[in-house]
Scaffold this motif. Structure first.
Motif, short mmCIF file in Angstrom:
data_model
loop_
_atom_site.label_atom_id
_atom_site.label_comp_id
_atom_site.label_asym_id
_atom_site.label_seq_id
_atom_site.Cartn_x
_atom_site.Cartn_y
_atom_site.Cartn_z
N LEU A 122 0.85 -1.18 0.00
CA LEU A 122 0.00 0.00 0.00
C LEU A 122 0.89 1.24 0.00
O LEU A 122 1.77 1.37 0.85
N ARG A 123 0.67 2.13 -0.98
CA ARG A 123 1.52 3.31 -1.11
C ARG A 123 0.68 4.56 -1.38
O ARG A 123 -0.27 4.51 -2.15
N PRO A 124 1.09 5.69 -0.80
CA PRO A 124 0.46 6.96 -1.17
C PRO A 124 0.89 7.33 -2.59
O PRO A 124 2.06 7.17 -2.95
N LEU A 125 -0.06 7.79 -3.39
CA LEU A 125 0.29 8.21 -4.74
C LEU A 125 -0.63 9.32 -5.20
O LEU A 125 -1.71 9.52 -4.66
N ARG A 126 -0.17 10.04 -6.19
CA ARG A 126 -0.98 11.04 -6.86
C ARG A 126 -1.10 10.59 -8.31
O ARG A 126 -0.10 10.24 -8.93
N TRP A 127 -2.33 10.63 -8.86
CA TRP A 127 -2.60 10.00 -10.14
C TRP A 127 -3.36 10.97 -11.03
O TRP A 127 -4.35 11.57 -10.60
N SER A 128 -2.91 11.14 -12.25
CA SER A 128 -3.64 11.90 -13.26
C SER A 128 -3.60 11.11 -14.56
O SER A 128 -2.97 10.06 -14.64
N ARG A 129 -4.23 11.63 -15.60
CA ARG A 129 -4.22 10.94 -16.89
C ARG A 129 -2.84 10.94 -17.52
O ARG A 129 -2.55 10.16 -18.40
N ARG A 130 -1.95 11.81 -17.03
CA ARG A 130 -0.59 11.90 -17.57
C ARG A 130 0.40 10.95 -16.88
O ARG A 130 1.39 10.56 -17.48
N GLY A 131 0.14 10.65 -15.61
CA GLY A 131 1.09 9.79 -14.90
C GLY A 131 0.80 9.72 -13.42
O GLY A 131 -0.26 10.12 -12.94
N ILE A 132 1.80 9.23 -12.69
CA ILE A 132 1.67 8.95 -11.26
C ILE A 132 2.91 9.42 -10.52
O ILE A 132 4.04 9.26 -11.00
N ARG A 133 2.68 9.99 -9.33
CA ARG A 133 3.77 10.22 -8.38
C ARG A 133 3.60 9.18 -7.29
O ARG A 133 2.59 9.13 -6.61
N LEU A 134 4.59 8.33 -7.14
CA LEU A 134 4.55 7.23 -6.19
C LEU A 134 5.48 7.54 -5.03
O LEU A 134 6.61 8.00 -5.24
N THR A 180 11.57 13.09 -0.07
CA THR A 180 10.37 13.77 0.41
C THR A 180 10.66 14.73 1.54
O THR A 180 9.85 15.59 1.85
N GLY A 181 11.78 14.56 2.21
CA GLY A 181 12.08 15.36 3.40
C GLY A 181 11.72 14.61 4.67
O GLY A 181 12.07 15.04 5.76
N SER A 182 11.03 13.49 4.55
CA SER A 182 10.67 12.70 5.73
C SER A 182 11.27 11.30 5.66
O SER A 182 10.76 10.38 6.27
N GLY A 183 12.34 11.15 4.88
CA GLY A 183 13.03 9.86 4.79
C GLY A 183 12.54 8.97 3.68
O GLY A 183 13.09 7.90 3.45
N ALA A 184 11.51 9.36 2.97
CA ALA A 184 10.99 8.58 1.85
C ALA A 184 11.39 9.26 0.54
O ALA A 184 12.10 10.27 0.55
N TYR A 185 10.93 8.71 -0.57
CA TYR A 185 11.26 9.25 -1.89
C TYR A 185 10.00 9.31 -2.74
O TYR A 185 9.15 8.44 -2.66
N TYR A 186 9.92 10.37 -3.55
CA TYR A 186 8.89 10.46 -4.58
C TYR A 186 9.49 10.02 -5.89
O TYR A 186 10.62 10.39 -6.24
N LEU A 187 8.70 9.26 -6.65
CA LEU A 187 9.09 8.83 -7.98
C LEU A 187 7.98 9.27 -8.93
O LEU A 187 6.84 8.86 -8.77
N TRP A 188 8.33 10.14 -9.90
CA TRP A 188 7.36 10.63 -10.87
C TRP A 188 7.45 9.80 -12.13
O TRP A 188 8.53 9.66 -12.72
N LEU A 189 6.32 9.24 -12.55
CA LEU A 189 6.26 8.33 -13.69
C LEU A 189 5.24 8.85 -14.71
O LEU A 189 4.08 9.07 -14.36
N ARG A 190 5.68 9.04 -15.95
CA ARG A 190 4.79 9.48 -17.02
C ARG A 190 4.30 8.25 -17.77
O ARG A 190 5.09 7.37 -18.11
#
Length: 195
Positions: free
Chosen positions: A100-112, A152-162
């Protein structure tokens, strides 16, 4: 479903994927796999269309008498499609559950959001595998290219995927699914303010 901090990330990749388009901040079972893989876009499209039919039928009032029998047939077809998908999953039971992961999703891609660095670099190709709804333990695979990765600043990483180009039918199914997620997110937000 909605984390206000998640949409305030400042990064050029954030703008490339989410500016001026519908997006949702959700937590879903998902993972990124580096490298190309054989993807069957027809199965992702079928799964998303079937989920849409089942979820839309849940919200119907049942007061529209015109075409009720054809709607019944569509729902039955959707349910049969889902049963077939689940049977396929049972045959391939060796796979592990997606985290289970927080993500942001649009028609262009995902930030995981990941716990560790992915070792991907911009331009790498890969596959995002995610479970589009919580009531169905099945996933879709979508081809992606890496835009960026940052802490992310809190020890995790964001990965942007198109998203890599997909068929028009799959793109429409993705957009419809995102719209339903967004509508649900707004409804939950309103309920939270009322209570």
């Amino acid at each position: 479903m909605n984390d206000p901090r998640a949409s305030e990330v400042l990064h050029p990749a954030e703008s490339a994927l989410f500016d001026e388009t519908l997006s949702c901040d959700v937590a879903l079972p998902a993972e990124f796999r580096l490298g190309s893989a054989v993807i069957r876009p027809g199965s992702a499209e079928t799964l998303l269309r079937s989920v849409a039919l089942v979820e839309d039928s849940r919200s119907d009032d049942g007061h529209d008498e015109r075409g009720e029998s054809s709607q019944h047939l569509l729902r039955l077809e959707a349910k049969l499609d889902l049963v077939m998908v689940l049977l396929g999953r049972l045959v391939r039971q060796g796979a592990q559950d997606l985290p289970l992961r927080p993500l942001r999703w649009s028609r262009r891609g995902i930030r995981l959001e990941l716990g560790n660095r992915s070792s991907a670099v911009p331009g790498n190709l890969g596959v995002i595998r995610l479970q589009p709804c919580d009531w169905l333990p099945d996933h879709i695979d979508l081809p992606v290219s890496v835009l960026a990765e940052a802490a992310t600043g809190s020890g995790a990483y964001y990965l942007w995927l198109r998203f890599e180009p997909v068929s028009d039918a799959l793109e429409m199914a993705l957009e419809r699914h995102l719209f339903r997620l967004h509508r649900r997110q707004i409804a939950e937000s309103r309920r939270g303010r009322e209570s």
